[in-house]
Scaffold this motif. Structure first.
Motif, PDB file in Angstrom:
ATOM      1  N   TYR A 217       0.826  -1.224   0.000  1.00 49.77           N
ATOM      2  CA  TYR A 217       0.000   0.000   0.000  1.00 49.77           C
ATOM      3  C   TYR A 217       0.852   1.261   0.000  1.00 49.77           C
ATOM      4  O   TYR A 217       0.467   2.276   0.583  1.00 49.77           O
ATOM      5  CB  TYR A 217      -0.957  -0.010   1.210  1.00 49.77           C
ATOM      6  CG  TYR A 217      -1.841  -1.232   1.207  1.00 49.77           C
ATOM      7  CD1 TYR A 217      -3.013  -1.241   0.454  1.00 49.77           C
ATOM      8  CD2 TYR A 217      -1.479  -2.387   1.883  1.00 49.77           C
ATOM      9  CE1 TYR A 217      -3.801  -2.376   0.402  1.00 49.77           C
ATOM     10  CE2 TYR A 217      -2.263  -3.535   1.830  1.00 49.77           C
ATOM     11  CZ  TYR A 217      -3.427  -3.513   1.088  1.00 49.77           C
ATOM     12  OH  TYR A 217      -4.202  -4.638   1.021  1.00 49.77           O
ATOM     13  N   GLN A 218       2.029   1.199  -0.647  1.00 52.29           N
ATOM     14  CA  GLN A 218       2.906   2.367  -0.651  1.00 52.29           C
ATOM     15  C   GLN A 218       2.176   3.543  -1.306  1.00 52.29           C
ATOM     16  O   GLN A 218       1.645   3.413  -2.407  1.00 52.29           O
ATOM     17  CB  GLN A 218       4.202   2.052  -1.414  1.00 52.29           C
ATOM     18  CG  GLN A 218       5.223   3.171  -1.312  1.00 52.29           C
ATOM     19  CD  GLN A 218       6.564   2.817  -1.964  1.00 52.29           C
ATOM     20  OE1 GLN A 218       6.727   1.737  -2.524  1.00 52.29           O
ATOM     21  NE2 GLN A 218       7.512   3.735  -1.888  1.00 52.29           N
ATOM     22  N   GLY A 219       2.159   4.665  -0.608  1.00 45.11           N
ATOM     23  CA  GLY A 219       1.472   5.849  -1.126  1.00 45.11           C
ATOM     24  C   GLY A 219       0.112   6.072  -0.477  1.00 45.11           C
ATOM     25  O   GLY A 219      -0.448   7.160  -0.561  1.00 45.11           O
ATOM     26  N   PHE A 220      -0.402   5.061   0.200  1.00 38.64           N
ATOM     27  CA  PHE A 220      -1.726   5.209   0.830  1.00 38.64           C
ATOM     28  C   PHE A 220      -1.635   5.692   2.280  1.00 38.64           C
ATOM     29  O   PHE A 220      -2.642   6.023   2.888  1.00 38.64           O
ATOM     30  CB  PHE A 220      -2.509   3.893   0.778  1.00 38.64           C
ATOM     31  CG  PHE A 220      -3.084   3.618  -0.577  1.00 38.64           C
ATOM     32  CD1 PHE A 220      -4.323   4.140  -0.941  1.00 38.64           C
ATOM     33  CD2 PHE A 220      -2.387   2.886  -1.513  1.00 38.64           C
ATOM     34  CE1 PHE A 220      -4.852   3.918  -2.201  1.00 38.64           C
ATOM     35  CE2 PHE A 220      -2.903   2.650  -2.777  1.00 38.64           C
ATOM     36  CZ  PHE A 220      -4.139   3.169  -3.117  1.00 38.64           C
ATOM     37  N   LEU A 224       4.455   8.480  -1.185  1.00 37.33           N
ATOM     38  CA  LEU A 224       5.340   7.425  -1.701  1.00 37.33           C
ATOM     39  C   LEU A 224       6.641   7.332  -0.924  1.00 37.33           C
ATOM     40  O   LEU A 224       7.074   6.264  -0.519  1.00 37.33           O
ATOM     41  CB  LEU A 224       5.666   7.712  -3.173  1.00 37.33           C
ATOM     42  CG  LEU A 224       4.606   7.335  -4.196  1.00 37.33           C
ATOM     43  CD1 LEU A 224       4.997   7.841  -5.576  1.00 37.33           C
ATOM     44  CD2 LEU A 224       4.402   5.826  -4.217  1.00 37.33           C
ATOM     45  N   ASP A 227       6.155   6.560   2.974  1.00 34.32           N
ATOM     46  CA  ASP A 227       5.745   5.185   3.267  1.00 34.32           C
ATOM     47  C   ASP A 227       6.880   4.177   3.084  1.00 34.32           C
ATOM     48  O   ASP A 227       6.768   3.027   3.515  1.00 34.32           O
ATOM     49  CB  ASP A 227       4.547   4.782   2.383  1.00 34.32           C
ATOM     50  CG  ASP A 227       3.290   5.560   2.764  1.00 34.32           C
ATOM     51  OD1 ASP A 227       3.323   6.287   3.769  1.00 34.32           O
ATOM     52  OD2 ASP A 227       2.281   5.434   2.053  1.00 34.32           O
ATOM     53  N   PHE A 247       2.028  -3.012  -7.022  1.00 35.21           N
ATOM     54  CA  PHE A 247       1.426  -1.828  -7.640  1.00 35.21           C
ATOM     55  C   PHE A 247      -0.071  -2.032  -7.864  1.00 35.21           C
ATOM     56  O   PHE A 247      -0.718  -1.190  -8.470  1.00 35.21           O
ATOM     57  CB  PHE A 247       2.100  -1.526  -8.987  1.00 35.21           C
ATOM     58  CG  PHE A 247       3.551  -1.140  -8.854  1.00 35.21           C
ATOM     59  CD1 PHE A 247       3.931  -0.023  -8.126  1.00 35.21           C
ATOM     60  CD2 PHE A 247       4.538  -1.891  -9.459  1.00 35.21           C
ATOM     61  CE1 PHE A 247       5.265   0.335  -7.994  1.00 35.21           C
ATOM     62  CE2 PHE A 247       5.879  -1.536  -9.347  1.00 35.21           C
ATOM     63  CZ  PHE A 247       6.244  -0.423  -8.612  1.00 35.21           C
ATOM     64  N   LYS A 249      -2.651  -1.859  -5.935  1.00 33.19           N
ATOM     65  CA  LYS A 249      -3.475  -0.793  -5.366  1.00 33.19           C
ATOM     66  C   LYS A 249      -3.019   0.588  -5.842  1.00 33.19           C
ATOM     67  O   LYS A 249      -3.833   1.423  -6.201  1.00 33.19           O
ATOM     68  CB  LYS A 249      -3.396  -0.835  -3.837  1.00 33.19           C
ATOM     69  CG  LYS A 249      -4.329  -1.837  -3.208  1.00 33.19           C
ATOM     70  CD  LYS A 249      -3.724  -3.190  -3.055  1.00 33.19           C
ATOM     71  CE  LYS A 249      -4.750  -4.156  -2.480  1.00 33.19           C
ATOM     72  NZ  LYS A 249      -4.274  -5.517  -2.432  1.00 33.19           N
ATOM     73  N   SER A 250      -1.710   0.841  -5.799  1.00 34.38           N
ATOM     74  CA  SER A 250      -1.235   2.202  -6.069  1.00 34.38           C
ATOM     75  C   SER A 250      -1.449   2.605  -7.527  1.00 34.38           C
ATOM     76  O   SER A 250      -1.544   3.787  -7.828  1.00 34.38           O
ATOM     77  CB  SER A 250       0.236   2.347  -5.674  1.00 34.38           C
ATOM     78  OG  SER A 250       1.027   1.398  -6.337  1.00 34.38           O
ATOM     79  N   GLU A 311       1.531  10.349  -9.226  1.00 32.52           N
ATOM     80  CA  GLU A 311       1.692  10.698  -7.811  1.00 32.52           C
ATOM     81  C   GLU A 311       0.520  11.560  -7.335  1.00 32.52           C
ATOM     82  O   GLU A 311       0.033  11.413  -6.218  1.00 32.52           O
ATOM     83  CB  GLU A 311       3.021  11.421  -7.606  1.00 32.52           C
ATOM     84  CG  GLU A 311       3.491  11.329  -6.184  1.00 32.52           C
ATOM     85  CD  GLU A 311       4.900  11.859  -5.962  1.00 32.52           C
ATOM     86  OE1 GLU A 311       5.504  12.442  -6.893  1.00 32.52           O
ATOM     87  OE2 GLU A 311       5.379  11.705  -4.828  1.00 32.52           O
ATOM     88  N   LEU A 314      -2.541   9.272  -7.031  1.00 34.14           N
ATOM     89  CA  LEU A 314      -2.394   8.452  -5.824  1.00 34.14           C
ATOM     90  C   LEU A 314      -2.706   9.298  -4.584  1.00 34.14           C
ATOM     91  O   LEU A 314      -3.388   8.840  -3.656  1.00 34.14           O
ATOM     92  CB  LEU A 314      -0.958   7.898  -5.787  1.00 34.14           C
ATOM     93  CG  LEU A 314      -0.538   7.008  -4.645  1.00 34.14           C
ATOM     94  CD1 LEU A 314      -1.460   5.799  -4.513  1.00 34.14           C
ATOM     95  CD2 LEU A 314       0.914   6.507  -4.863  1.00 34.14           C
ATOM     96  N   ARG A 318      -5.493   8.756  -1.620  1.00 36.16           N
ATOM     97  CA  ARG A 318      -5.144   8.807  -0.191  1.00 36.16           C
ATOM     98  C   ARG A 318      -6.015   9.835   0.544  1.00 36.16           C
ATOM     99  O   ARG A 318      -6.557   9.559   1.612  1.00 36.16           O
ATOM    100  CB  ARG A 318      -3.655   9.170  -0.074  1.00 36.16           C
ATOM    101  CG  ARG A 318      -3.137   9.305   1.330  1.00 36.16           C
ATOM    102  CD  ARG A 318      -1.625   9.466   1.323  1.00 36.16           C
ATOM    103  NE  ARG A 318      -1.169  10.730   0.747  1.00 36.16           N
ATOM    104  CZ  ARG A 318      -0.421  10.844  -0.355  1.00 36.16           C
ATOM    105  NH1 ARG A 318      -0.036   9.792  -1.022  1.00 36.16           N
ATOM    106  NH2 ARG A 318      -0.054  12.038  -0.800  1.00 36.16           N
TER     107      ARG A 318
END
Ligand code: PLP
Length: 399
Positions: A217-220, A224, A227, A247, A249-250, A311, A314, A318
């Motif tokens: 879940y990088q970025g959530f 970015l 996390d 990737f 999800k992101s 970005e 994303l 978030r």
């Protein structure tokens, strides 16, 4: 007639997919599914990101051939995925100590890593958090490992049982593989603070444990870069480690199976040898990864314009999840909920352990048409302006 399959037993249904089947069969018009593990936009749709769309159009226009990829996948994809984790200018990467292979989602990355680790450490145990993403246990058991747990969630505080976690890691023998959610813990939404992570990493190092960081879940969480702070913390301590990243999800590319396995080795030579073994695992399982999703992600990661667009998109996902968390807390209160739900604001990522009991989850489904996992996990990313009132009202009523 007796057949080969006489003795085959019916495997248990996947609990979350089972819930989806039940949801699909429900004929009530206002039903809401919070049992999923997917981000939906405010209209309740899985988004197709603008950056993805642009990269796809470019790919179609280029009329690219679909030859086999190398076993480890697309070089630009692997470099891009690695840079997101340990940074573009990482001295470890410059020293040739970091290797990345494209994988079939985060799940595929975990499985390649698990199969390789099982050969390397045949007597080691794997520890996962209690609770964890439900596939962690099954996946490592299927790879042949005995899987235990370390304490994680504290139902009483609705937070982290940090002392219990640390004690379990301190008690683990050297070479125990420890699966750690680097951000946005699934299913609880509860993450250690950075200071707590420092202590966790110190114990991992001191006890010579093998960290397997899972970052789906990088970025959530915060962003970015933010996390990936835990990955960089472990890298700065010069720990050899495994990182599975996704990737799905992101990029909102669930069905394209876009993930990566990254390994930080002790030297360039080690990294070369480890990669050669991982390639054997891949070759004998599915030979090489598919082209489409990897090409799209690689195009976005390597184009400054598309990267900036991604970005931003994303960030919007978030922010929307955060807004839903805030509104859920407020609306449960407005509807007379007897418990304070503000702990939901401290949790991060797509999920929240709501604290609802399995009996309350049943009532929520039966009386209010709101589906959640029996553990009380809800997907905050499935809330939207059209369903949040109904959900808040339902939760307030069953509390
Ligand atoms: N790891 C965790 C913690 C997850 O929550 C998930 C997906 O739900 C995965 C790995 C797998 O990701 P993917 O769908 O990319 O295989």
């Amino acid at each position: 007639m007796s057949t080969l399959f006489d003795s085959v037993e019916l495997a248990p249904r996947d609990p979350i997919l089972g819930l989806n089947e039940q949801y699909n069969a429900d004929t009530r018009p206002g039903k809401v599914n919070l049992g999923v593990g997917v981000y939906y936009d405010d209209q309740g749709r899985i988004p197709l990101l603008g950056a993805v769309r642009k990269a796809e159009i470019a790919r179609i226009e280029a009329a690219a051939a679909r030859g086999y990829l190398p076993i480890e996948g697309i070089a630009g994809y692997n470099q891009g995925a690695q840079a997101l984790l340990i940074g573009k200018d990482s001295p470890l990467a410059a020293a040739g100590r970091v290797l990345t292979t494209q994988a079939l989602g985060g799940t595929g990355a975990l499985k390649i890593g698990a199969d390789f680790l099982r050969q390397l450490l045949p007597t080691s145990k794997v520890l996962i958090s209690d609770p964890s993403w439900e596939n962690h246990r099954a996946l490592f058991e299927r790879a042949g490992f005995e899987v235990g747990t370390y304490a994680y969630y504290d139902a009483a505080t609705r937070g982290l049982n940090f002392d219990g976690m640390l004690a379990a890691l301190k008690a683990a023998p050297a070479n125990t593989v420890v699966v750690l959610h680097a951000c946005c813990h699934n299913p609880t939404g509860v993450d250690p603070t950075f200071d707590q992570w420092k202590q966790i990493a110190a114990v991992v190092k001191e006890n010579k444990l093998v960290p397997f960081l899972d970052i789906a879940y990088q970025g959530f969480g915060e962003g970015l870069r933010e996390d990936a702070a835990v990955v960089r913390l472990f890298a700065d301590l010069d720990l050899t480690m495994f990182i599975s990243s996704s990737f799905s999800k992101s990029f909102s590319l669930y069905g394209e199976r876009v993930g990566a396995l990254t390994v930080v080795a002790g030297s360039k030579d080690e990294a070369t040898r480890v990669l050669s073994q991982l390639k054997r695992v891949i070759r004998t399982n599915y030979s090489n990864p598919p082209t489409h999703g990897g090409t799209i992600v690689s195009t976005v990661l390597n184009s400054p314009e598309l990267f900036a667009m991604w970005e931003e998109e994303l960030g919007a996902m978030r922010d929307r999840i955060r807004l839903m968390r805030k509104q859920l807390v407020e609306k449960i209160k407005e509807h007379g909920g007897k418990q304070d739900f503000s702990f939901v604001l401290q949790q991060r990522g797509m999920f929240s352990y709501s604290g609802l009991t399995s009996a309350q989850v049943d009532r929520l489904r039966e009386e209010h048409g709101v589906y959640a996992v029996s553990s009380g996990r809800i997907c905050v990313a499935a809330l939207n302006s059209g369903n949040i009132d109904q959900v808040a009202k339902g939760i307030a009523a069953v509390l």
